[in-house]
Enzyme design. Structure first.
Site, PDB file in Angstrom:
ATOM      1  N   ILE A 156       0.643  -0.977   0.383  1.00 49.19           N
ATOM      2  CA  ILE A 156      -0.308  -0.109   0.263  1.00 49.19           C
ATOM      3  C   ILE A 156       0.853   1.256  -0.327  1.00 49.19           C
ATOM      4  CG2 ILE A 156      -1.458   1.507   1.411  1.00 49.19           C
ATOM      5  CD1 ILE A 156      -2.530  -1.422   2.450  1.00 49.19           C
ATOM      6  N   ALA A 235      -3.108   2.504   8.304  1.00 49.66           N
ATOM      7  CA  ALA A 235      -3.189   1.084   8.461  1.00 49.66           C
ATOM      8  C   ALA A 235      -4.362   0.788   9.704  1.00 49.66           C
ATOM      9  CB  ALA A 235      -1.173   1.546   8.797  1.00 49.66           C
ATOM     10  N   ARG A 236      -3.855   1.082  10.421  1.00 51.28           N
ATOM     11  CA  ARG A 236      -3.874   0.275  11.992  1.00 51.28           C
ATOM     12  C   ARG A 236      -4.359   1.269  13.526  1.00 51.28           C
ATOM     13  NH1 ARG A 236      -6.537  -2.687   9.209  1.00 51.28           N
ATOM     14  NH2 ARG A 236      -6.303  -4.551   9.565  1.00 51.28           N
ATOM     15  N   GLU A 265     -12.067   1.500  17.921  1.00 57.85           N
ATOM     16  CA  GLU A 265     -13.293   1.559  16.904  1.00 57.85           C
ATOM     17  C   GLU A 265     -13.779   0.692  16.997  1.00 57.85           C
ATOM     18  OE1 GLU A 265     -11.850   0.150  12.607  1.00 57.85           O
ATOM     19  OE2 GLU A 265      -9.918   1.612  13.707  1.00 57.85           O
ATOM     20  N   HIS A 283     -12.647   3.743   8.950  1.00 58.52           N
ATOM     21  CA  HIS A 283     -12.237   2.733   8.290  1.00 58.52           C
ATOM     22  C   HIS A 283     -13.097   2.271   6.850  1.00 58.52           C
ATOM     23  CE1 HIS A 283      -9.519  -0.873   9.771  1.00 58.52           C
ATOM     24  NE2 HIS A 283     -10.380  -0.607   8.433  1.00 58.52           N
TER      25      HIS A 283
HETATM   26  P1  NAP Z   1       2.551  -4.932   3.500  1.00 56.37           P
HETATM   27  O1  NAP Z   1       3.082  -4.923   2.328  1.00 56.37           O
HETATM   28  O2  NAP Z   1       3.706  -5.921   4.465  1.00 56.37           O
HETATM   29  O3  NAP Z   1       3.603  -3.655   3.805  1.00 56.37           O
HETATM   30  C1  NAP Z   1       3.893  -3.300   5.748  1.00 56.37           C
HETATM   31  C2  NAP Z   1       5.450  -2.379   5.824  1.00 56.37           C
HETATM   32  O4  NAP Z   1       5.339  -1.550   6.395  1.00 56.37           O
HETATM   33  C3  NAP Z   1       6.612  -3.120   5.235  1.00 56.37           C
HETATM   34  O5  NAP Z   1       7.430  -2.447   3.909  1.00 56.37           O
HETATM   35  C4  NAP Z   1       7.386  -3.493   6.433  1.00 56.37           C
HETATM   36  O6  NAP Z   1       8.360  -3.452   5.645  1.00 56.37           O
HETATM   37  C5  NAP Z   1       7.299  -2.206   7.134  1.00 56.37           C
HETATM   38  N1  NAP Z   1       7.183  -1.988   8.050  1.00 56.37           N
HETATM   39  C6  NAP Z   1       6.357  -3.489   9.237  1.00 56.37           C
HETATM   40  N2  NAP Z   1       6.894  -3.497  10.631  1.00 56.37           N
HETATM   41  C7  NAP Z   1       7.737  -1.902  10.637  1.00 56.37           C
HETATM   42  C8  NAP Z   1       7.925  -2.324  11.908  1.00 56.37           C
HETATM   43  N3  NAP Z   1       8.069  -2.271  12.770  1.00 56.37           N
HETATM   44  N4  NAP Z   1       8.553  -0.194  11.910  1.00 56.37           N
HETATM   45  C9  NAP Z   1       8.747  -0.538  10.065  1.00 56.37           C
HETATM   46  N5  NAP Z   1       8.282  -0.368   8.984  1.00 56.37           N
HETATM   47  C10 NAP Z   1       7.778  -1.859   9.663  1.00 56.37           C
HETATM   48  O7  NAP Z   1       0.916  -4.716   3.811  1.00 56.37           O
HETATM   49  P2  NAP Z   1       0.136  -4.014   3.141  1.00 56.37           P
HETATM   50  O8  NAP Z   1      -0.903  -5.013   2.371  1.00 56.37           O
HETATM   51  O9  NAP Z   1       1.000  -2.620   2.586  1.00 56.37           O
HETATM   52  O10 NAP Z   1      -0.618  -3.161   4.670  1.00 56.37           O
HETATM   53  C11 NAP Z   1      -0.516  -2.490   5.510  1.00 56.37           C
HETATM   54  C12 NAP Z   1      -1.212  -2.460   6.219  1.00 56.37           C
HETATM   55  O11 NAP Z   1      -2.642  -1.866   6.434  1.00 56.37           O
HETATM   56  C13 NAP Z   1      -1.632  -3.547   6.436  1.00 56.37           C
HETATM   57  O12 NAP Z   1      -0.989  -4.321   7.862  1.00 56.37           O
HETATM   58  C14 NAP Z   1      -3.406  -3.115   7.140  1.00 56.37           C
HETATM   59  O13 NAP Z   1      -3.705  -3.024   8.970  1.00 56.37           O
HETATM   60  C15 NAP Z   1      -3.156  -1.502   6.974  1.00 56.37           C
HETATM   61  N6  NAP Z   1      -4.449  -1.725   5.844  1.00 56.37           N
HETATM   62  C16 NAP Z   1      -5.642  -0.621   6.553  1.00 56.37           C
HETATM   63  C17 NAP Z   1      -6.577  -1.112   5.521  1.00 56.37           C
HETATM   64  C18 NAP Z   1      -7.729   0.150   5.644  1.00 56.37           C
HETATM   65  O14 NAP Z   1      -9.219  -0.152   5.452  1.00 56.37           O
HETATM   66  N7  NAP Z   1      -7.652   0.640   6.538  1.00 56.37           N
HETATM   67  C19 NAP Z   1      -7.107  -2.022   4.067  1.00 56.37           C
HETATM   68  C20 NAP Z   1      -5.635  -2.209   3.912  1.00 56.37           C
HETATM   69  C21 NAP Z   1      -4.649  -2.139   4.711  1.00 56.37           C
HETATM   70  P3  NAP Z   1       9.491  -4.031   6.673  1.00 56.37           P
HETATM   71  O15 NAP Z   1       9.018  -5.344   7.189  1.00 56.37           O
HETATM   72  O16 NAP Z   1      11.103  -3.884   5.879  1.00 56.37           O
HETATM   73  O17 NAP Z   1      10.015  -3.190   7.709  1.00 56.37           O
END
Ligand code: NAP
Length: 317
Positions: A156, A235-236, A265, A283
């Site tokens: 994302i 994100a969350r 929420e 959300h």
């Molecule tokens: P993703 O592809 O797994 O990306 C997550 C990113 O966060 C990765 O680049 C990861 O890199 C980084 N990360 C993880 N832990 C970290 C830490 N401790 N410090 C810094 N960076 C960190 O996930 P995605 O598909 O993009 O989704 C991301 C999040 O968006 C989901 O987990 C979900 O909670 C949220 N989301 C929200 C909605 C909504 O309705 N608002 C919808 C979809 C998703 P590294 O592993 O290298 O750290």
């Protein structure tokens, strides 16, 4: 035929698909099940298709019948499920990556625009017809040439970066590991939160909620930002200490906030209600018809793949 419980009502196409593959217990009234009711309903089932509204903590997981082999979460995030407790019980947990990235990135950009350009105040004024144009009326922050910090440059985050770049923003990011140049697309890597926040005119939070990221935005880290920065979170809610952010908004350390998610929420911290520059959505990240169908279909396919092969590419524990 395997039997599954689908805990929340899905779009009809998806429920029809599930019924062709499994014997399904549906929730036609879209009731929010208590933990006790959910556990009762899983009796005799082989799998559960959960949503983020179901808190599958260790206690709930340990009470599930032995027949449950998979929890397929209807989301890419899985902070609602205790992965370790599931693993200990031999239960696979899956998620729905990628199919919701475009829709969520759109909301991520909406939060940036809404917060920077004072959309909440503008909408309120237009509805009340009580505004008067003047050269300095509802002056906001321009995105062009501003620095956008992305915390969590994953699926994302990278999509938000691409759109923001086309709006003229300069992209910085922090992950635990640096991306390859083709994924970075010219974005500037920071190996610490402090370094990222100190150059973020606008922050977009896109990392998962984990033990490491809970309250990453707090009283101390807010001070790393330039005065007048904007913080957005797609994100969350758990990643932001709301009291600290509300305090920073009140004293204008932080200019505006754009939140699609927040703690507890749907109950919004009342402190946000008094802040005009807070642009807050309920959300909506993945809330488009195409995306919700794609997510549900993937959650169903994950269960199917798991029972057919004993494995699944989207297992997260
Ligand atoms: P993703 O592809 O797994 O990306 C997550 C990113 O966060 C990765 O680049 C990861 O890199 C980084 N990360 C993880 N832990 C970290 C830490 N401790 N410090 C810094 N960076 C960190 O996930 P995605 O598909 O993009 O989704 C991301 C999040 O968006 C989901 O987990 C979900 O909670 C949220 N989301 C929200 C909605 C909504 O309705 N608002 C919808 C979809 C998703 P590294 O592993 O290298 O750290």
């Amino acid at each position: 035929m395997k039997k599954i419980l689908i805990t929340r009502k899905l779009i009809k196409d998806s429920e029809d698909k599930a019924q062709k593959i499994f014997e399904v217990k549906l929730n036609s009234n879209d009731e929010l099940y208590s933990q006790a009711k959910l556990i009762e309903l899983t009796q005799g089932c082989d799998g559960i298709l959960t949503s983020l509204t179901e808190k599958m903590d260790a206690d709930a997981i340990n009470k599930l019948p032995k027949s449950i082999k998979i929890i397929s979460n209807f989301a890419v995030g899985f902070g609602n499920i205790d992965l370790e407790a599931a693993k200990k019980r031999g239960i696979a947990v899956t998620n729905t990556p990628e199919v919701l990235s475009d829709a969520t990135a759109e909301i991520g950009i909406l939060l940036i625009l809404g917060a920077c350009r004072r959309a909440s105040e503008g909408i309120d004024a237009a509805r009340l017809s009580n505004w008067k144009w003047s050269a300095d009326y509802l002056i906001g922050k321009q995105l062009t040439r501003s620095r956008l910090g992305i915390l969590g440059m994953g699926r994302i985050g990278q999509k938000i970066a691409k759109i923001a770049k086309s709006l003229g923003m300069i992209i910085h990011y922090h992950n635990r590991s640096k991306l390859s140049a083709d994924k970075e697309q010219g974005a500037i890597y920071h190996d610490s939160l402090k370094s990222l926040f100190s150059v973020s005119d606008v922050l977009s939070i896109c990392c998962p909620a984990t033990k490491e990221t809970v309250n990453l935005i707090n009283k101390q880290t807010i001070e790393y930002f330039p005065t007048g920065a904007v913080i957005t979170n797609v994100a969350r809610g758990d990643i932001v200490d709301d009291e600290a952010l509300i305090d920073a908004l009140n004293r204008r350390k932080i200019y505006a906030a754009g939140l699609d998610v927040y703690k507890n929420e749907p109950n919004l911290n009342p402190g946000y209600l008094k802040i005009k520059s807070a642009f807050i959505l309920p959300h909506l990240g993945s809330a488009t018809k195409d995306t919700r169908i794609a997510m549900a279909n993937l959650a169903i396919d994950n269960i199917d793949e798991f029972f057919n092969t004993g494995n699944c590419k989207n297992i997260v524990n």
